[in-house]
Design an enzyme around this catalytic site. Sequence first.
Site, PDB file in Angstrom:
ATOM      1  N   GLY A   1       4.215  -0.741  -6.103  1.00  0.00           N
ATOM      2  CA  GLY A   1       3.931  -1.853  -7.005  1.00  0.00           C
ATOM      3  C   GLY A   1       3.909  -3.211  -6.338  1.00  0.00           C
ATOM      4  O   GLY A   1       4.234  -4.216  -6.977  1.00  0.00           O
TER       5      GLY A   1
ATOM      6  N   ASP B   1       3.245  -1.175 -13.774  1.00  0.00           N
ATOM      7  CA  ASP B   1       3.831  -1.867 -12.628  1.00  0.00           C
ATOM      8  C   ASP B   1       4.203  -3.306 -12.963  1.00  0.00           C
ATOM      9  O   ASP B   1       5.293  -3.778 -12.618  1.00  0.00           O
ATOM     10  CB  ASP B   1       2.861  -1.852 -11.445  1.00  0.00           C
ATOM     11  CG  ASP B   1       2.700  -0.466 -10.837  1.00  0.00           C
ATOM     12  OD1 ASP B   1       3.154   0.516 -11.466  1.00  0.00           O
ATOM     13  OD2 ASP B   1       2.126  -0.357  -9.745  1.00  0.00           O
TER      14      ASP B   1
ATOM     15  N   GLY C   1       0.790  -1.225   0.000  1.00  0.00           N
ATOM     16  CA  GLY C   1       0.000   0.000   0.000  1.00  0.00           C
ATOM     17  C   GLY C   1       0.819   1.270   0.000  1.00  0.00           C
ATOM     18  O   GLY C   1       0.298   2.350   0.273  1.00  0.00           O
TER      19      GLY C   1
END
Length: 443
Positions: free
Chosen positions: A147, A202, A143
Site C-alpha cells: 500500500g 488501501d 511495489g
Amino acid sequence: MSLPFLTSAPGKVIIFGEHSAVYNKPAVAASVSALRTYLLISESSAPDTIELDFPDISFNHKWSINDFNAITEDQVNSQKLAKAQQATDGLSQELVSLLDPLLAQLSESFHYHAAFCFLYMFVCLCPHAKNIKFSLKSTLPIGAGLGSSASISVSLALAMAYLGGLIGSNDLEKLSENDKHIVNQWAFIGEKCIHGTPSGIDNAVATYGNALLFEKDSHNGTINTNNFKFLDDFPAIPMILTYTRIPRSTKDLVARVRVLVTEKFPEVMKPILDAMGECALQGLEIMTKLSKCKGTDDEAVETNNELYEQLLELIRINHGLLVSIGVSHPGLELIKNLSDDLRIGSTKLTGAGGGGCSLTLLRRDITQEQIDSFKKKLQDDFSYETFETDLGGTGCCLLSAKNLNKDLKIKSLVFQLFENKTTTKQQIDDLLLPGNTNLPWTS
C-alpha cells in the site's frame, strides 16, 4: 496556513482473505504502524513555484505558478475545476485534459503517475497555494504490495486539505471523523490517478489505521466502501514483515486461481474459498476479543493467551489454504519453514502471493535474540528485507507548524532528514515514528 508542517500515513497488509475476497468472501486488512510515508510541507526556495521532491523514486520537479493560472483564472477552465472539486467519486476527464500540459515532460511511469496524483489533488484541494515544497520520505518498500501508493496519496490529501482550509486549523488538536472522511475521499481519487480502478481498501487503512473487514458486493462485484467494518480498538500485535524481492504478477495469479474456480475444480475450490472467508470472520472476532481482554488477573491473562494462540493457528490455516490454491512460492515457503523450525510464530503470505511479502505473527514467549536470529538468516542467506513492527496502529496524522516550531533543534533535524537523500529507515523512525518519539502528532 503556517509552514512548515508534516503529515504521515501507514502502509497495509492483508491479514486474512487474499484471493477469496475476489469471490465475495470477507477479508481483513490492517495498517503497519512502523512502515510509513512522511511528507514535509515547507516554503519553496524558488519563488512562485510548487515543488515535489520524492528521492525514493529519484524524482524532483518544479511547476511555475503560471502553469496553474490557465486552470484557476480562466473562466471556462475554472468552471471545469469547480466540477472536479465536487466529483469525489471519480476523475474528471475535463480536468485530466487540463493537466496534460503540466505532465508532458514526464515519460517515466513512476514519475508520471506520482506527478498526476499530486497535481490532480493540488488543483482540487489547494489551487491557490504557492511557494511550497512537498518533500516525501517513505520507509515502505515501493511495489511490494504494502500500500505504498495509498500511503503517499493519504499523506498528500491530508496536507492539501489542511492547506486548502478544508480540515482543521492551525490549532488542530484532533482529526475529526469528517476530516478523515475528506482525506479518505481524496486519497481514493489520488489512487485512481495511479491505479485506475483501486478497491478503496488501501487508502481507507492508511487513513483510519488499525484494521477493517471488507467484502465485495455480490451483485455488482465492487467493494462498497460504505460497508467497511472498522476495528478501532485494535490490539498491537508484534510481527516480522518479510519482503522477498521476488517479482510477481497479481493479474496472472488471480487469473490462475480463476481457472481453478470456474473451469477445473469449482466444487473443490468452493469450500476452500468459504474456509478463507471464515478465517477472516473468526480472525476479526478473535482480534476484537483481544482488544477487550485487558485484565491483569490470572483468568484474564490466560484467556488473552488462549485467544492469541487461536489467532496464530488461524494464520497457519489461512496460509495452508493459500498454498492449496497454488499462490505461494518456494521463496515464501523458506520463511514459513524457518519460522516453524525456530518456533518464532505463525507465517503466511500476504497479498497476491507468488513472491512479494509474508507476515510472521510472533509468539509471546520468544526472546529478542530469537527474533534477531530469524531476521539475520533471512537477510544474510536469502537477501530478504525484514521489518520488525506491529500489526495495526495509527492511521494518518499531522504535525502542525505550531508544534514543530516548539523545538528548533528537532525542526532543524527534520529538515536535515529530508535534505539527506540517503536517510535510513532507522534514522527516520528515531526522529519521526508516531508513538516511538515525543513528537505531538495529531491523529
